[in-house]
Design an enzyme around this catalytic site. Sequence first.
Site, PDB file in Angstrom:
ATOM      1  N   ASP A  14      12.151 -31.302   3.430  1.00 25.20           N
ATOM      2  CA  ASP A  14      12.007 -30.315   4.825  1.00 25.20           C
ATOM      3  C   ASP A  14      12.331 -31.118   6.271  1.00 25.20           C
ATOM      4  O   ASP A  14      11.475 -31.277   7.244  1.00 25.20           O
ATOM      5  CB  ASP A  14      10.389 -29.829   5.091  1.00 25.20           C
ATOM      6  CG  ASP A  14      10.125 -29.110   3.942  1.00 25.20           C
ATOM      7  OD1 ASP A  14      11.035 -28.351   3.234  1.00 25.20           O
ATOM      8  OD2 ASP A  14       8.680 -29.296   3.479  1.00 25.20           O
ATOM      9  N   GLU A 195      12.365 -18.192   5.152  1.00 27.74           N
ATOM     10  CA  GLU A 195      11.595 -19.265   5.640  1.00 27.74           C
ATOM     11  C   GLU A 195      12.573 -20.392   6.409  1.00 27.74           C
ATOM     12  O   GLU A 195      13.623 -20.200   6.537  1.00 27.74           O
ATOM     13  CB  GLU A 195      10.589 -19.877   4.617  1.00 27.74           C
ATOM     14  CG  GLU A 195      11.485 -20.651   3.484  1.00 27.74           C
ATOM     15  CD  GLU A 195      10.502 -21.042   2.274  1.00 27.74           C
ATOM     16  OE1 GLU A 195       9.212 -20.712   2.402  1.00 27.74           O
ATOM     17  OE2 GLU A 195      11.211 -21.617   1.143  1.00 27.74           O
TER      18      GLU A 195
END
Length: 512
Positions: A14, A195
């Site tokens: 991420d 997302e």
Amino acid sequence: MTAVNPIIPGFAPDPSVVKVGEWYYLINSSFHLSPGLPIYVSKDLLSWHQIGNAIYRRDQLSLARSNTNLSTQSPTGDILLATGGLYAPTIRHHNGIFYVVCTNAIRADISSLDSNSVKQNFILSAKDIWANEWSDPVYFDFHGIDPSLFFDDGKVYVQGAAAQGISMFEINLLTGERISPERTIWTGSGGLYPEGPHIYKRNEWYYLMISEDGTHENHMVTMARSKDIWGPYETCPNNPILTARGTSEYIQHVGHCDAFEDGEGKWWGVSLGVRKASNGSCILGRETFLTSGRWDKEWLTFDMVKLIPTDPVRREGTYDLSAAPNVDFVYIRDADLSKYDISNDGTQVTLTASRTDLSHPSLSPTFVGKRQRRLTGESIVTLRHPSGVSALDKLKAGLVCYKDEHRYIRLFYEASNSEIVFEFLNNAQKTVNTEKHTIHSFEQLTLRMTYTEQSYWLSYRADTSSDKGFTHIASVDALQLTDRDFVGPVLGIFAVSEDDGPVVKFTDFSVK
């Protein structure tokens, strides 16, 4: 040319990047590890070193409820290991201040499903990022994950992944108060789990980039745009703009991307991905990769993620992942730092054993380690014979490769039986293996874990051994530590006892 990717190897998912002056600043998720949210810097996008962690004080927030849930994924029947804690940070800079926005995924209770977790979203700020002095969290009301910040015309907007899609609202950064209602601005291109949103502005267009279809084999990056920040957003005709799905590429699971422009007008993306071996293992988990991007007919596209990016780079990169002393050492959840004494060079470590073992889902065992950064290497440590320890203490102390409370490989000395013990646990694969060797006496015991992309090999050497060589005790196939999960391996040392207090001295600790 040597490989550039991954630019942050080993348990570095991420990624988010911001460029300020001549420096690039990159941040990753850290889940159940503390200190949390590691921050790396680079001038050339190739050589990186860690300067700190945005969550570095225990009083900033608690990771006690960051346990890992095991849930069955239909229709495949595969087990997903969903670890709580610090998810998907975004780093941004505005008016001389660095901001990090992130989610702390708090499990409702030990046996809860991920859908019942509490999503605690917050903002951190720092005027001097090099000083590693971050604010206390400013919490804001958002029932989702993966928040991002966008600054525009004196206003600040939060985008995040909610149940209905990508949501957005205007926010007061100082108080966390919402200034506008929350609205769904895009539901994605049709994939599951939209997302990881980020907004960029170019030529009066607002571009929204997200990830879809989960963080494993179908992961992809998609884009939409609008003349109005609130939408409606039109879907890019070239979606997905980045993916490895359906390919035989070595780097798989590519997604969760952040885009940025360098100082020469060129665009890049940093994304997560895994290096998938021929046997299907991806032992280091999700890592950070660099890829080149370009604007083609008003849409951003990225090149396939490769070990060497398609476009030329200024020079060959080398990994330089720690700067300040021990900045890359990590603990599990809310560590009691009074139980640790670590030398400035990190090689001499004294641990005070606690009753909490590595399998505990919420408490912090006496453990300290570093992320495994290399596919091939070794971790080694020498254990001095614990003085004043009786069999009643039932002390266990040694070397471990740890992913979460359900999965670890360890090699340790068990005082009660004077044994060297190998133990491998993977609850997701319903596997438990042990091997024991009796050792009668020693002053120093060296434990070693050697690893490749395919396997881990464990061995030991006592100073009383006649040949002074290492004795092999066990090996573990890397596939046995590869699961559908969020985290990666951490190599470290631990000490556990039925009675609090035994002190264990380790020397020559290294992770190579």
